[in-house]
Design a protein around this motif. Structure first.
Motif, short mmCIF file in Angstrom:
data_model
loop_
_atom_site.label_atom_id
_atom_site.label_comp_id
_atom_site.label_asym_id
_atom_site.label_seq_id
_atom_site.Cartn_x
_atom_site.Cartn_y
_atom_site.Cartn_z
N THR A 232 4.89 5.71 -8.56
CA THR A 232 4.88 4.88 -7.35
C THR A 232 6.27 4.46 -6.93
O THR A 232 6.48 4.07 -5.78
N SER A 233 7.24 4.53 -7.83
CA SER A 233 8.60 4.11 -7.50
C SER A 233 9.18 4.95 -6.38
O SER A 233 9.11 6.18 -6.40
N GLY A 234 9.74 4.30 -5.38
CA GLY A 234 10.33 5.01 -4.25
C GLY A 234 9.38 5.28 -3.11
O GLY A 234 9.80 5.66 -2.02
N ALA A 235 8.06 5.09 -3.34
CA ALA A 235 7.10 5.31 -2.26
C ALA A 235 7.19 4.18 -1.23
O ALA A 235 7.48 3.04 -1.56
N THR A 236 6.94 4.53 0.03
CA THR A 236 7.04 3.58 1.13
C THR A 236 5.79 2.72 1.23
O THR A 236 4.67 3.21 1.07
N ASP A 237 5.99 1.43 1.49
CA ASP A 237 4.87 0.54 1.76
C ASP A 237 4.26 0.92 3.11
O ASP A 237 4.92 0.84 4.14
N THR A 238 2.99 1.35 3.09
CA THR A 238 2.34 1.82 4.32
C THR A 238 1.33 0.81 4.87
O THR A 238 0.49 1.16 5.69
N SER A 239 1.39 -0.44 4.40
CA SER A 239 0.42 -1.43 4.84
C SER A 239 0.50 -1.71 6.35
O SER A 239 -0.48 -2.15 6.96
N LYS A 240 1.65 -1.43 6.97
CA LYS A 240 1.81 -1.64 8.41
C LYS A 240 1.69 -0.35 9.21
O LYS A 240 1.86 -0.35 10.42
N VAL A 241 1.41 0.76 8.50
CA VAL A 241 1.29 2.06 9.17
C VAL A 241 -0.17 2.26 9.56
O VAL A 241 -1.04 2.33 8.70
N GLU A 242 -0.46 2.36 10.86
CA GLU A 242 -1.83 2.44 11.34
C GLU A 242 -2.51 3.75 10.96
O GLU A 242 -3.69 3.77 10.65
N GLU B 89 0.86 -1.18 0.00
CA GLU B 89 0.00 0.00 0.00
C GLU B 89 0.90 1.23 0.00
O GLU B 89 2.00 1.20 0.53
N TYR B 90 0.40 2.33 -0.57
CA TYR B 90 1.16 3.56 -0.63
C TYR B 90 0.28 4.75 -0.25
O TYR B 90 -0.94 4.71 -0.43
N ALA B 91 0.90 5.79 0.26
CA ALA B 91 0.19 7.01 0.62
C ALA B 91 0.10 7.92 -0.59
O ALA B 91 1.13 8.31 -1.17
N TYR B 92 -1.13 8.27 -0.98
CA TYR B 92 -1.36 9.14 -2.14
C TYR B 92 -1.83 10.49 -1.63
O TYR B 92 -2.89 10.60 -1.00
N PRO B 93 -1.09 11.58 -1.87
CA PRO B 93 -1.48 12.91 -1.40
C PRO B 93 -2.66 13.46 -2.20
O PRO B 93 -2.59 13.59 -3.41
N LEU B 94 -3.76 13.76 -1.50
CA LEU B 94 -4.99 14.20 -2.15
C LEU B 94 -5.11 15.72 -2.20
O LEU B 94 -4.76 16.41 -1.24
N ARG C 216 7.62 10.20 9.88
CA ARG C 216 9.06 9.99 9.65
C ARG C 216 9.29 8.65 8.94
O ARG C 216 8.76 7.62 9.35
N GLY C 217 10.07 8.69 7.89
CA GLY C 217 10.42 7.48 7.17
C GLY C 217 9.41 7.06 6.12
O GLY C 217 9.63 6.07 5.41
N VAL C 218 8.29 7.77 5.98
CA VAL C 218 7.27 7.44 4.99
C VAL C 218 7.37 8.39 3.80
O VAL C 218 7.22 9.60 3.95
N ARG C 219 7.64 7.85 2.63
CA ARG C 219 7.71 8.63 1.41
C ARG C 219 6.41 8.43 0.64
O ARG C 219 6.04 7.31 0.31
N GLU C 220 5.72 9.53 0.36
CA GLU C 220 4.45 9.46 -0.36
C GLU C 220 4.68 9.27 -1.86
O GLU C 220 5.79 9.48 -2.37
N ILE C 221 3.63 8.90 -2.55
CA ILE C 221 3.64 8.88 -4.01
C ILE C 221 3.89 10.30 -4.53
O ILE C 221 3.31 11.26 -4.03
N GLN D 78 0.10 13.31 -13.23
CA GLN D 78 0.97 12.17 -13.45
C GLN D 78 1.54 11.76 -12.09
O GLN D 78 2.01 12.63 -11.35
N ILE D 79 1.46 10.49 -11.75
CA ILE D 79 1.99 10.04 -10.46
C ILE D 79 3.03 8.94 -10.70
O ILE D 79 3.01 8.25 -11.72
#
Length: 403
Positions: free
Chosen positions: A327-337, A288-293, A344-349, A324-325
């Motif tokens: 996904t490369s380099g974005a942090t997997d946020t599946s474990k982020v509640e 999963e990735y964080a997408y800035p809305l 800190r440490g989370v890179r968004e799309i 245009q978005i």
């Protein structure tokens, strides 16, 4: 020949290795049956994950100026089909996709799929949509072969697989809950084939439980998955090789809202973009990735590799934007509640504005669908945005250009 960028080369190499590993495992694996398929799936997922890490380290992606593809969209006009052409169609389509092999479009509305045949004016100097005709309507059926109730079943996204099935996303009312879903259907019969497993954070709870525990990981009832896309470089029509499915929430989950955006139906903050592997065995959620809305996320389109186009809609302002978005380099946020604020440490799309639709000078009541279409008369690629305006569907035509 299709345009292939430096960024896409690692993805193509990934696919070649996956094919090689699949052949090796199928020939030399000592196991059989379900265990053999599970073993094969573990090997493939590991290979994809490893190569994805290598692609993130590619120097071309490390340079900001080279992160995005150099592309643009040129507006060519709109088209509203005459009533006689689509008189049997449902009122208002919610999503659309294109079948390159059959040169047909499939639009979804509530509990039905409509097959549309398009034709363009042949003059390269004046590229316009000439006609849209309805060919057929297919009702969507549940596992028991019963028609979904149009009052409780709401389709929002559609994506075509190489095997001529369609994945449809949306929400379905069940008692006091509105449950999001992503399901695969047979394109010819409309029969349900399978449902993707969603993490519990996306399943809303009953009203009483919400009131008792505001911190429970839930979505508000009207959140659903609208954006749906297959990765273009992963689709092989005849081989049945694994493909990548991407989907995302329209807006933020309850636990992801910032304090300043804590109101219901918040369209700002971070959506969650999910990456599934569809192939051997059961579909697997890879990341999963964080997408800035900036607004409601309505659609995703795979351009190539890690590059996508996204459509965001602001209904109140009757406008929308295409980004245009990457996904490369974005942090997997599946474990982020929670995705509140800066983590800190989370890179968004990463995303970049391609076109502000408000600049076109036309009203957009509900720009709910977007898809690539056939090649235009001049050889360039077409892109269609679907806009529902007071129960009338209009199609906006664009030319996609690579610089």
């Amino acid at each position: 020949m299709e345009f292939i960028s430096t960024q896409a080369k690692p993805i193509i190499a990934e696919l070649k290795l996956v094919r090689f590993l699949r052949t090796c495992v199928s020939r030399f694996c000592p196991f059989s049956g379900d265990f053999n398929r599970l073993f094969m799936q573990v090997i493939l997922v590991g290979a994809i994950a490893f190569l994805s890490l290598l692609s993130f380290a590619t120097p071309a992606l490390a340079v900001k100026d080279r992160l995005f593809l150099d592309l643009s969209l040129e507006y060519l006009g709109e088209y509203q089909p005459p009533t006689k052409n689509i008189s049997n169609a449902p009122a208002g389509f919610s999503a659309i996709t294109y079948d390159k092999r059959r040169d047909r479009f499939y639009a979804v509305s509530s509990n039905e799929i409509v097959t549309l045949k398009w034709s363009f004016k042949p003059d390269p100097e004046e590229i316009k949509i000439q006609d849209i005709e309805l060919e057929s309507v297919t009702s969507l059926l549940d596992k028991d072969g019963k028609l979904y109730d149009s009052e409780t079943f709401f389709a929002k996204g559609i994506a075509l697989t190489p095997q001529q099935t369609v994945y449809i996303s949306g929400s379905q009312i069940s008692g006091e809950r509105s449950l999001p879903f992503i399901r695969e259907f047979d394109l010819k019969t409309g029969q349900l084939l399978q449902s993707l497993t969603l993490p519990k954070r996306y399943i809303s709870e009953i009203v009483q439980e919400k009131e008792q525990n505001q911190n429970t990981q839930i979505t508000q009832d009207d959140i659903t998955f609208a954006a749906l896309a297959f990765n273009a470089t992963g689709t092989v029509p005849t081989s049945g090789e694994p493909v990548n499915l991407f989907t995302a929430t329209e807006s933020t989950l309850v636990q992801d809202r910032d304090v300043s955006n804590s109101r219901p139906n918040s369209k700002q903050g971070k959506a969650r973009l999910l990456h599934y592997l569809i192939g051997y065995g059961s579909p697997m959620l890879l990341a999963e990735y964080a997408y800035p809305l900036d607004a409601a996320l309505e659609e995703l389109l795979s351009v190539e590799g890690v590059h996508f186009l996204s459509l965001e809609l602001q209904p109140a302002a009757k406008t929308g934007k295409i980004y245009q978005i990457v996904t490369s380099g974005a942090t997997d946020t599946s474990k982020v509640e929670s995705l509140k604020g800066k983590i800190r440490g989370v890179r968004e799309i990463k995303k970049k504005l391609v076109l502000d639709l408000q600049e076109l000078g036309i009203s957009l009541e509900n720009a709910s669908g977007m898809t690539f279409g056939s090649r235009l008369a001049d050889g360039t690629k077409s892109l269609i945005v679907m806009n529902n305006d007071q129960q009338k569907t209009k199609f906006l035509l664009f030319r996609l250009r690579y610089q």
